[in-house]
Design a protein around this motif. Structure first.
Motif, PDB file in Angstrom:
ATOM      1  N   SER A  46      21.206 -10.140 -31.238  1.00 51.34           N
ATOM      2  CA  SER A  46      20.822 -11.205 -30.308  1.00 51.34           C
ATOM      3  C   SER A  46      19.399 -10.984 -29.808  1.00 51.34           C
ATOM      4  O   SER A  46      18.948  -9.835 -29.736  1.00 51.34           O
ATOM      5  CB  SER A  46      21.781 -11.212 -29.116  1.00 51.34           C
ATOM      6  N   SER A  47      18.739 -12.056 -29.446  1.00 53.14           N
ATOM      7  CA  SER A  47      17.493 -11.891 -28.708  1.00 53.14           C
ATOM      8  C   SER A  47      17.861 -11.509 -27.277  1.00 53.14           C
ATOM      9  O   SER A  47      18.943 -11.842 -26.786  1.00 53.14           O
ATOM     10  CB  SER A  47      16.667 -13.179 -28.740  1.00 53.14           C
ATOM     11  N   SER A  49      14.900 -10.705 -24.665  1.00 52.71           N
ATOM     12  CA  SER A  49      13.806 -11.016 -23.745  1.00 52.71           C
ATOM     13  C   SER A  49      12.644 -11.609 -24.534  1.00 52.71           C
ATOM     14  O   SER A  49      12.405 -11.218 -25.680  1.00 52.71           O
ATOM     15  CB  SER A  49      13.383  -9.711 -23.056  1.00 52.71           C
ATOM     16  N   MET A  50      11.944 -12.570 -23.895  1.00 50.57           N
ATOM     17  CA  MET A  50      10.741 -13.144 -24.526  1.00 50.57           C
ATOM     18  C   MET A  50       9.511 -12.326 -24.149  1.00 50.57           C
ATOM     19  O   MET A  50       8.583 -12.186 -24.933  1.00 50.57           O
ATOM     20  CB  MET A  50      10.536 -14.590 -24.040  1.00 50.57           C
ATOM     21  N   PRO A  53       8.923  -9.104 -25.867  1.00 47.07           N
ATOM     22  CA  PRO A  53       9.883  -9.559 -26.877  1.00 47.07           C
ATOM     23  C   PRO A  53      10.853  -8.439 -27.243  1.00 47.07           C
ATOM     24  O   PRO A  53      10.458  -7.421 -27.816  1.00 47.07           O
ATOM     25  CB  PRO A  53       8.990  -9.950 -28.066  1.00 47.07           C
ATOM     26  N   VAL A  55      14.985  -7.523 -28.747  1.00 46.71           N
ATOM     27  CA  VAL A  55      16.236  -7.950 -29.382  1.00 46.71           C
ATOM     28  C   VAL A  55      17.224  -6.800 -29.267  1.00 46.71           C
ATOM     29  O   VAL A  55      16.847  -5.675 -28.912  1.00 46.71           O
ATOM     30  CB  VAL A  55      16.028  -8.299 -30.883  1.00 46.71           C
ATOM     31  N   VAL A 122      12.808  -9.447 -38.368  1.00 45.95           N
ATOM     32  CA  VAL A 122      12.290  -9.020 -37.068  1.00 45.95           C
ATOM     33  C   VAL A 122      12.057  -7.520 -37.161  1.00 45.95           C
ATOM     34  O   VAL A 122      13.006  -6.758 -37.372  1.00 45.95           O
ATOM     35  CB  VAL A 122      13.303  -9.359 -35.949  1.00 45.95           C
ATOM     36  N   CYS A 124      10.985  -3.957 -35.554  1.00 48.84           N
ATOM     37  CA  CYS A 124      11.126  -3.410 -34.198  1.00 48.84           C
ATOM     38  C   CYS A 124      10.855  -1.916 -34.133  1.00 48.84           C
ATOM     39  O   CYS A 124      11.097  -1.188 -35.096  1.00 48.84           O
ATOM     40  CB  CYS A 124      12.574  -3.568 -33.707  1.00 48.84           C
ATOM     41  N   ARG A 141      11.985  -3.320 -29.447  1.00 48.76           N
ATOM     42  CA  ARG A 141      10.781  -4.076 -29.050  1.00 48.76           C
ATOM     43  C   ARG A 141      10.179  -4.667 -30.324  1.00 48.76           C
ATOM     44  O   ARG A 141       9.940  -3.945 -31.297  1.00 48.76           O
ATOM     45  CB  ARG A 141       9.786  -3.154 -28.368  1.00 48.76           C
ATOM     46  N   VAL A 142       9.969  -5.952 -30.321  1.00 49.65           N
ATOM     47  CA  VAL A 142       9.549  -6.646 -31.544  1.00 49.65           C
ATOM     48  C   VAL A 142       8.051  -6.420 -31.796  1.00 49.65           C
ATOM     49  O   VAL A 142       7.212  -6.677 -30.927  1.00 49.65           O
ATOM     50  CB  VAL A 142       9.862  -8.155 -31.450  1.00 49.65           C
ATOM     51  N   VAL A 145       7.225 -10.647 -36.561  1.00 52.19           N
ATOM     52  CA  VAL A 145       8.308 -11.448 -37.153  1.00 52.19           C
ATOM     53  C   VAL A 145       7.780 -12.141 -38.395  1.00 52.19           C
ATOM     54  O   VAL A 145       6.599 -12.481 -38.479  1.00 52.19           O
ATOM     55  CB  VAL A 145       8.890 -12.500 -36.168  1.00 52.19           C
TER      56      VAL A 145
END
Ligand SMILES: Cc1cc2nc3c(=O)[nH]c(=O)nc-3n(C[C@H](O)[C@H](O)[C@H](O)COP(=O)(O)O)c2cc1C
Length: 164
Positions: A46-47, A49-50, A53, A55, A122, A124, A141-142, A145
């Motif tokens: 799931s994601s 936080s924007m 970023p 997940v 994605v 990370c 932490r992304v 992408v």
């Protein structure tokens, strides 16, 4: 509430049945640890936080991928396309060492393998790990992408893949 809904204690069969009603995407989480490619099929993604970023993925405590990811601290979440159901089962097969044999891969910025044909990836670095009962919750932490909007995502629901 609908009269058709039945009450149950959350014992494994009914808990699984309820969770199986939640249609989920399917990913393969990959890691490169000490030059070795490791990965497994994961729908618990799931994601979070924007900004920043973030997940999350949940991995079983006895997962070999969890062991490698905890040490490498970098991972890729390859979001599978609708024609990658076989690949999802191959990366879920218990104890299989040849999971990458039939799939083209290239190294991402984090060193972990990107799988050809995914609908998105994605990349990370490990941000945090939390207790999730018999699973570990891994927050990433992304870093980057990748997307291919021409592909339709693979969907897993009630123990099978949705035909699209
Ligand atoms: C559609 C599907 C979704 C899955 N989702 C997860 C998941 O979210 N977390 C998990 O730990 N295992 C999940 N699994 C099971 C693992 O892929 C399986 O236990 C695998 O053998 C673990 O491999 P490893 O020990 O090499 O990491 C899923 C399997 C399938 C087929």
């Amino acid at each position: 509430m609908s009269a058709a809904l039945q009450h149950h204690a959350p014992e494994p069969a009914h808990f699984r049945e309820a969770m199986g009603s939640f249609a989920a995407g399917v990913t393969v989480v990959t890691v490169c640890h000490e030059g070795r490619l490791v990965g497994t099929t994961v729908s618990a993604f799931s994601s979070v936080s924007m900004d920043p970023p973030l997940v999350m993925v949940c991995l079983k405590r006895d997962s070999r991928t969890l062991e490698a990811l905890s040490q490498a601290k970098m991972f890729c979440v390859n979001i599978l396309a609708s024609d990658q159901g076989d690949l999802a089962y191959r990366f879920a097969k218990s104890g299989a060492d040849d999971r990458f044999a039939l799939t083209a891969v290239e190294a991402g910025v984090c060193g972990a393998p990107l799988l050809a044909g995914a609908t998105a990836v994605v990349e990370c670095e490990l941000h945090a790990a939390h207790d999730g009962g018999d699973h570990e919750i891994l927050v990433g932490r992304v870093l980057r992408v990748l997307t291919d909007e021409t592909k339709t995502p693979l969907v897993y629901v009630r123990g099978g893949f949705l035909n699209v």
